[in-house]
Write an enzyme that holds these catalytic residues in place. Sequence first.
Site, PDB file in Angstrom:
ATOM      1  N   ARG A 232       1.584  -5.575   4.194  1.00 25.07           N
ATOM      2  CA  ARG A 232       2.993  -5.862   4.446  1.00 25.07           C
ATOM      3  C   ARG A 232       3.616  -4.614   5.051  1.00 25.07           C
ATOM      4  NH1 ARG A 232       2.012 -10.468   4.236  1.00 25.07           N
ATOM      5  NH2 ARG A 232       2.766 -12.071   2.807  1.00 25.07           N
ATOM      6  N   GLU A 261      10.254  -7.524  10.435  1.00 27.00           N
ATOM      7  CA  GLU A 261       9.710  -8.517  11.381  1.00 27.00           C
ATOM      8  C   GLU A 261      10.766  -9.548  11.751  1.00 27.00           C
ATOM      9  OE1 GLU A 261       6.140 -10.092   9.600  1.00 27.00           O
ATOM     10  OE2 GLU A 261       5.350  -8.073   9.284  1.00 27.00           O
ATOM     11  N   HIS A 279       1.910 -10.297  13.330  1.00 26.04           N
ATOM     12  CA  HIS A 279       1.606 -10.892  12.003  1.00 26.04           C
ATOM     13  C   HIS A 279       0.697 -12.123  12.153  1.00 26.04           C
ATOM     14  CE1 HIS A 279       3.170 -11.179   7.616  1.00 26.04           C
ATOM     15  NE2 HIS A 279       1.935 -11.654   7.713  1.00 26.04           N
TER      16      HIS A 279
HETATM   17  P1  NDP Z   1      -5.199 -10.029  -4.469  1.00 27.92           P
HETATM   18  O1  NDP Z   1      -4.153 -10.267  -5.489  1.00 27.92           O
HETATM   19  O2  NDP Z   1      -6.499 -10.765  -4.562  1.00 27.92           O
HETATM   20  O3  NDP Z   1      -5.553  -8.453  -4.439  1.00 27.92           O
HETATM   21  C1  NDP Z   1      -4.587  -7.460  -4.417  1.00 27.92           C
HETATM   22  C2  NDP Z   1      -5.279  -6.104  -4.580  1.00 27.92           C
HETATM   23  O4  NDP Z   1      -4.305  -5.078  -4.472  1.00 27.92           O
HETATM   24  C3  NDP Z   1      -5.967  -5.923  -5.910  1.00 27.92           C
HETATM   25  O5  NDP Z   1      -7.197  -5.286  -5.710  1.00 27.92           O
HETATM   26  C4  NDP Z   1      -5.012  -5.021  -6.699  1.00 27.92           C
HETATM   27  O6  NDP Z   1      -5.767  -4.267  -7.635  1.00 27.92           O
HETATM   28  C5  NDP Z   1      -4.424  -4.162  -5.577  1.00 27.92           C
HETATM   29  N1  NDP Z   1      -3.095  -3.633  -5.886  1.00 27.92           N
HETATM   30  C6  NDP Z   1      -2.005  -4.330  -6.280  1.00 27.92           C
HETATM   31  N2  NDP Z   1      -0.965  -3.488  -6.465  1.00 27.92           N
HETATM   32  C7  NDP Z   1      -1.423  -2.241  -6.202  1.00 27.92           C
HETATM   33  C8  NDP Z   1      -0.829  -0.940  -6.229  1.00 27.92           C
HETATM   34  N3  NDP Z   1       0.440  -0.761  -6.596  1.00 27.92           N
HETATM   35  N4  NDP Z   1      -1.595   0.118  -5.882  1.00 27.92           N
HETATM   36  C9  NDP Z   1      -2.892  -0.047  -5.520  1.00 27.92           C
HETATM   37  N5  NDP Z   1      -3.516  -1.252  -5.473  1.00 27.92           N
HETATM   38  C10 NDP Z   1      -2.779  -2.322  -5.819  1.00 27.92           C
HETATM   39  O7  NDP Z   1      -4.513 -10.276  -3.068  1.00 27.92           O
HETATM   40  P2  NDP Z   1      -5.167 -10.710  -1.676  1.00 27.92           P
HETATM   41  O8  NDP Z   1      -6.345  -9.843  -1.395  1.00 27.92           O
HETATM   42  O9  NDP Z   1      -5.339 -12.174  -1.643  1.00 27.92           O
HETATM   43  O10 NDP Z   1      -3.955 -10.361  -0.665  1.00 27.92           O
HETATM   44  C11 NDP Z   1      -3.413  -9.057  -0.603  1.00 27.92           C
HETATM   45  C12 NDP Z   1      -2.162  -9.044   0.249  1.00 27.92           C
HETATM   46  O11 NDP Z   1      -2.513  -9.143   1.622  1.00 27.92           O
HETATM   47  C13 NDP Z   1      -1.172 -10.204   0.049  1.00 27.92           C
HETATM   48  O12 NDP Z   1      -0.398 -10.051  -1.109  1.00 27.92           O
HETATM   49  C14 NDP Z   1      -0.360 -10.135   1.335  1.00 27.92           C
HETATM   50  O13 NDP Z   1       0.724  -9.252   1.181  1.00 27.92           O
HETATM   51  C15 NDP Z   1      -1.348  -9.546   2.342  1.00 27.92           C
HETATM   52  N6  NDP Z   1      -1.727 -10.557   3.332  1.00 27.92           N
HETATM   53  C16 NDP Z   1      -1.417 -10.360   4.652  1.00 27.92           C
HETATM   54  C17 NDP Z   1      -1.735 -11.308   5.598  1.00 27.92           C
HETATM   55  C18 NDP Z   1      -1.407 -11.102   7.035  1.00 27.92           C
HETATM   56  O14 NDP Z   1      -1.151 -12.082   7.727  1.00 27.92           O
HETATM   57  N7  NDP Z   1      -1.430  -9.882   7.551  1.00 27.92           N
HETATM   58  C19 NDP Z   1      -2.368 -12.585   5.233  1.00 27.92           C
HETATM   59  C20 NDP Z   1      -2.695 -12.675   3.823  1.00 27.92           C
HETATM   60  C21 NDP Z   1      -2.375 -11.691   2.918  1.00 27.92           C
HETATM   61  P3  NDP Z   1      -5.096  -3.687  -8.994  1.00 27.92           P
HETATM   62  O15 NDP Z   1      -4.321  -4.814  -9.594  1.00 27.92           O
HETATM   63  O16 NDP Z   1      -6.226  -3.195  -9.815  1.00 27.92           O
HETATM   64  O17 NDP Z   1      -4.228  -2.560  -8.519  1.00 27.92           O
END
Ligand code: NDP
Length: 320
Positions: A232, A261, A279
């Site tokens: 994001r 955006e 995006h």
């Molecule tokens: P998941 O919930 O499966 O994974 C999120 C990961 O981020 C976990 O490994 C989590 O680990 C880590 N995380 C969360 N908060 C933090 C933090 N503060 N610091 C470090 N690591 C963190 O999500 P997805 O993989 O399915 O998707 C991730 C994101 O990708 C979505 O939320 C979206 O914003 C973005 N996205 C973008 C798209 C695009 O079009 N460009 C399309 C789809 C998704 P832990 O909890 O251990 O920290």
Amino acid sequence: MTPEILIGAPMPPAVVAALEAAFTVHKLWEIEDKAGFFAGAGKRVRGLAASTLAGRIDGALMDRLPALEIISNFGVGYDTVDAVAAAERGIIVTNTPGALDDEVADLTVGLLLATLRQLPQADRFVREGQWPQGPFPLSPTLRGRRIGILGLGAIGKAIAQRLEAFGVEIAYHTRSRKDDVSYGYHDTLIWLAAASDVLIAIVPGGASTRHIVDAEVLAALGADGVFINVARGSVVDQPALIAALQTGTILAAGLDVYQDEPNVPEALIALPNVVLLPHLGSASVHTRAAMGQLVVDNLKTWFADGKPLTPVAETRHLLA
Ligand code: NDP
């Protein structure tokens, strides 16, 4: 009478058609007298189909829809929905995990290669007729690069699996170490950046990740470093990123997401060492259809048996 639902912003026509086949549908963008809608039919709305295009869905909006039971979000990232406010009101929030992981991971690898090998710049070079004057300059490479992944969830892991085939070293940072992978773990982002030549952001947006990629992290990534953001826009301090690209603090960036955006700052557009996408992460016909089906199915299962398929963590306890 089928349940009444509200669609917050335009969605693919097949999704709207599937919703219209199952529910009584209101389309917010087509309603001229919005105040009149909220004072009347809005009070009967039990479901909301949402997407980032619909803007922020906060507690105040939820309060204008007093019969609301479920918000079905079109997308895995639901940072535009205040899921905590929804939980406080007993409203379920669902998203679309799984449906887009491979598509976003494919796009990320493509963006990484495009950034390193300067593919858009090379395409412009050919189209502008520059080739006869001499060859395109040699580009940076993926060879020998250490990849750092910020966020190793469903999509981060799909990216890592693809990059394994490229024979590169992979490490990651998340808040907690993951037991099911053998990649190197760094418990701080700054250490991951310092140990990497490419930093790929794929964490959720929202308060906990706001500007975690800042000037310090970019400096740690270093002068040969490449930053790829498919997470994001809020995850990176955008002015700090622009400065880092302008001054050579990092080498290049590939960006799919931005702070505001669809507005991309002129300063980014002017830079030769960035690849800019609008995006596109999940934006294929195939994957948007799969996501749309899940939006519809979450609403259908909720109204059929109270068991939506993919509730988000913040509201899962409401189903227990
Ligand atoms: P998941 O919930 O499966 O994974 C999120 C990961 O981020 C976990 O490994 C989590 O680990 C880590 N995380 C969360 N908060 C933090 C933090 N503060 N610091 C470090 N690591 C963190 O999500 P997805 O993989 O399915 O998707 C991730 C994101 O990708 C979505 O939320 C979206 O914003 C973005 N996205 C973008 C798209 C695009 O079009 N460009 C399309 C789809 C998704 P832990 O909890 O251990 O920290």
